[in-house]
Scaffold this active site. Sequence first.
Site, PDB file in Angstrom:
ATOM      1  N   HIS A 153       0.836  -1.211   0.000  1.00 44.57           N
ATOM      2  CA  HIS A 153       0.000   0.000   0.000  1.00 44.57           C
ATOM      3  C   HIS A 153       0.865   1.252   0.000  1.00 44.57           C
ATOM      4  O   HIS A 153       0.678   2.154  -0.819  1.00 44.57           O
ATOM      5  CB  HIS A 153      -0.914  -0.021   1.234  1.00 44.57           C
ATOM      6  CG  HIS A 153      -1.735   1.217   1.431  1.00 44.57           C
ATOM      7  ND1 HIS A 153      -3.098   1.202   1.460  1.00 44.57           N
ATOM      8  CD2 HIS A 153      -1.382   2.516   1.625  1.00 44.57           C
ATOM      9  CE1 HIS A 153      -3.556   2.438   1.650  1.00 44.57           C
ATOM     10  NE2 HIS A 153      -2.515   3.249   1.767  1.00 44.57           N
ATOM     11  N   GLU A 154       1.821   1.301   0.926  1.00 42.30           N
ATOM     12  CA  GLU A 154       2.683   2.490   1.035  1.00 42.30           C
ATOM     13  C   GLU A 154       3.648   2.594  -0.145  1.00 42.30           C
ATOM     14  O   GLU A 154       3.895   3.685  -0.657  1.00 42.30           O
ATOM     15  CB  GLU A 154       3.429   2.501   2.369  1.00 42.30           C
ATOM     16  CG  GLU A 154       2.528   2.555   3.589  1.00 42.30           C
ATOM     17  CD  GLU A 154       1.502   3.695   3.583  1.00 42.30           C
ATOM     18  OE1 GLU A 154       1.759   4.757   2.957  1.00 42.30           O
ATOM     19  OE2 GLU A 154       0.439   3.525   4.200  1.00 42.30           O
ATOM     20  N   HIS A 164       2.060   4.198  -3.162  1.00 39.66           N
ATOM     21  CA  HIS A 164       2.043   5.664  -3.145  1.00 39.66           C
ATOM     22  C   HIS A 164       3.323   6.229  -3.771  1.00 39.66           C
ATOM     23  O   HIS A 164       3.273   7.173  -4.568  1.00 39.66           O
ATOM     24  CB  HIS A 164       1.895   6.197  -1.718  1.00 39.66           C
ATOM     25  CG  HIS A 164       0.527   6.051  -1.142  1.00 39.66           C
ATOM     26  ND1 HIS A 164      -0.593   6.639  -1.688  1.00 39.66           N
ATOM     27  CD2 HIS A 164       0.088   5.381  -0.042  1.00 39.66           C
ATOM     28  CE1 HIS A 164      -1.655   6.346  -0.958  1.00 39.66           C
ATOM     29  NE2 HIS A 164      -1.268   5.567   0.046  1.00 39.66           N
TER      30      HIS A 164
END
Length: 171
Positions: A79-80, A83
């Site tokens: 998820h991170e 980004h």
Amino acid sequence: MMSSQTQFRHLKMQVQRKLAETLQLAENYFQRKFPVPTISYELRGVKAGVAYLQKNEIKFNRTLLLENSDEFIRQVVPHELAHLIVYQVFGQVKPHGQEWQSVMTQLFNLPADTCHQFDVENVQGKMFAYQCECQTHYLTIRRHNRIQRDKIAYLCRKCHEKLVFIVKINK
């Protein structure tokens, strides 16, 4: 039984493996190299992870990693990283917009969940109950202190009335 330090070292290695694996997927897909992000484990509060786009850095919540290791590594790490990948490929876009969602679902083959579902009782801190016309709101110590010390006013998003302090909630 593994000591907590040994367990944490083991989990950090698993995080690094997951990062390398997902970074490789992104490099193959976009046909370009991406710099390996700097990782730290000093994030506090209820967030599991935060990506700092311009710094190419990810901060993870050590406590939530230790308490939810499998799901954390499976979902939060990609998820991170997503980004950072999205920022490097598309520039400044909505944090969980269509570019990020497509990296999560099509590239990493994961659900594009914007929030984790971990139990945050051990990382939450003190909460303070405030009341408006329509409901009770639970604010963090940071917001409570801003109201008390700095005379900041918070309004309810539903009824638009000012929140009034009721009581401190004990953990």
